[in-house]
Write an enzyme that holds these catalytic residues in place. Structure first.
Site, PDB file in Angstrom:
ATOM      1  N   HIS A 121      30.717  40.314  48.094  1.00 20.83           N
ATOM      2  CA  HIS A 121      32.052  39.939  47.652  1.00 20.83           C
ATOM      3  C   HIS A 121      32.921  39.647  48.891  1.00 20.83           C
ATOM      4  CE1 HIS A 121      34.048  39.750  43.805  1.00 20.83           C
ATOM      5  NE2 HIS A 121      35.125  40.355  44.258  1.00 20.83           N
ATOM      6  N   SER A 153      37.339  35.811  43.350  1.00 26.85           N
ATOM      7  CA  SER A 153      37.184  36.947  42.455  1.00 26.85           C
ATOM      8  C   SER A 153      37.947  36.702  41.157  1.00 26.85           C
ATOM      9  CB  SER A 153      37.641  38.229  43.168  1.00 26.85           C
ATOM     10  OG  SER A 153      37.220  39.369  42.479  1.00 26.85           O
ATOM     11  N   ASP A 206      26.162  40.453  45.560  1.00 22.52           N
ATOM     12  CA  ASP A 206      27.510  40.888  45.195  1.00 22.52           C
ATOM     13  C   ASP A 206      27.428  42.135  44.323  1.00 22.52           C
ATOM     14  OD1 ASP A 206      30.138  41.169  44.162  1.00 22.52           O
ATOM     15  OD2 ASP A 206      30.483  39.021  44.343  1.00 22.52           O
TER      16      ASP A 206
END
Length: 419
Positions: free
Chosen positions: A384, A253, A351
């Protein structure tokens, strides 16, 4: 009405909802997207959910509790949840072919011949037993973790952990991992642990580092810290068996954003206050579901960057109009250079936190400018936080990272240029 069918209904309803959240079209309101970590965690743990549903259903039938309306409702939800979980498992099984295709398309013909045959063979595995472990048995008995080593003067924010094999091998390649959390939260011992333990078990020296967080820190403080970790490895890494000429940076991330920026700004004295002359170049960068598209290479906003303007301002402590240069420096797209090291960019096509289009755009731009290989893998069905647990998908990703790193160690000119 018996309380037992209610006890069967509640987990069936919860798992059916979480499964629906993962497989349904990606048009959730922003509020639901922010809860995606909690709802979407089942995406990497479908077998755990299946075991739970089978156990609950067996118990309900063996006790005769499915005869009521509530019991049959729970059973119907269970059937729907199982169907969704099978879709999730199918998506997970597509990860290995996608990773293989990304490597084959970008590392040249017969690239597998230059890496260890065992590593190359693992790439063909769509499924391994380890995928069933989920959140369990992440640690490995042959790996020693040395926790909370100080690499700077910012207290808890300048601590790192080292993972190395208990046999204490020397002159081993290094993987430095930076955690996610949007640069406002997170810590070094939460993400990519399966990867860190796996590589350390194979003889790597793995490092997971904290860094300063907003609101106390203002960008580029976080990037300076990332480069300070690289400098620390160059100075002290040999004491822990590291080869300071073979350093890989990785992140998840916002940590992937830091890893990308660190790889693209090597030896920039403005980002190395107090250690301007230290070599902060790296052998390669590995980016997991990263944040890239703040500004494009021509200095204009990307669509997703514009959507995140308010949030980004809390990290930058300014608006783009007030400090355009600082904002441009924080966007990996504007830092792309011809002599960039090899990159492995991995992102999920579902995502909801950071759009996959951003990762694809970054990889395309990087590939058009950099003279080094850029491997891109867009994982079907992945959300994610795909690197938290053992799963079908994460095992395939780790196999790919293992093979990519082995190829870089054998073929990368960045290593030989420093030797």
């Amino acid at each position: 009405m018996s309380s037992v069918p209610i006890g069967y209904l509640i987990p069936s309803l919860l798992l059916a909802w979480c499964t629906y959240y993962v497989v349904a079209p990606r048009n959730w309101p922003r509020m639901f997207n922010s809860l995606g970590f909690y709802f979407g965690v089942i995406n990497e743990l479908p077998f755990l959910a299946l075991f739970w549903l089978f156990g609950e259903t067996w118990l309900a039938f063996s006790q005769g509790d499915v005869s009521s309306l509530v019991g049959w409702l729970a059973f119907g939800l269970t059937i729907l949840a199982v169907a969704g979980l099978l879709v999730i498992i199918h998506w997970g099984l597509q990860a290995a072919p996608v990773v293989n295709r990304g490597l084959d398309d970008n590392l040249g013909q017969r690239w597998r011949d230059s890496i260890d045959a065992k590593i190359a063979r693992r790439l063909h595995n769509r499924f391994t037993f380890t995928a069933l472990l989920g959140p369990f048995f992440v640690r490995r008995h042959d790996v020693k973790r040395i926790a909370n080593i100080q690499y700077g003067d910012a207290g808890v924010h300048h601590l790192l952990d080292i993972y190395r094999h208990k046999s204490l091998p020397t002159n081993r390649p290094v993987l430095i991992h930076f955690h996610g959390g949007a640069m406002v939260s997170g810590s070094k011992n939460r993400q990519a642990l399966p990867l860190l333990y796996r590589l350390a078990s194979q003889g790597w020296v793995c490092v997971s580092a904290n860094y300063r967080l907003s609101p106390a820190a203002t960008f580029p403080d976080q990037l300076i810290d990332a480069k300070k970790v690289i400098a620390w490895i160059r100075e002290y890494g040999k004491q822990y068996g590291a080869n300071p000429d073979s350093i890989f940076v990785a992140g998840s991330s916002s940590g992937a954003q830091l890893a990308a920026l660190a790889a693209l700004t090597s030896n920039d004295p403005k980002l190395q206050p107090g250690f301007e002359n230290v070599d902060t170049s790296v052998s390669a960068a590995i980016n997991l579901y990263g944040d890239y598209d703040w500004l494009d290479t021509n200095g204009t906003w990307t669509d997703s960057g514009r959507d995140r303007t308010g949030f980004l301002a809390s990290i930058m402590k300014s608006s783009p109009a007030e400090d355009r240069e600082a904002w441009e420096q924080a966007s990996p797209l504007t830092r792309i250079r011809k002599d960039a090291p090899p990159f492995f960019v991995i992102h999920g096509d579902r995502d909801t936190s950071l759009p996959v289009q951003d990762a694809h755009h970054f990889a395309q731009k990087l590939r058009s400018i950099s003279q080094s290989p850029v491997v891109y893998a867009e994982l079907p069905g992945a959300e994610h936080n795909l690197d938290l647990f053992h799963s079908i998908r994460n095992e395939a990703v780790m196999d790919g990272i293992d093979a990519f790193a082995a190829w870089v160690c054998t073929n990368n000119k960045h290593n030989s240029d420093r030797s």
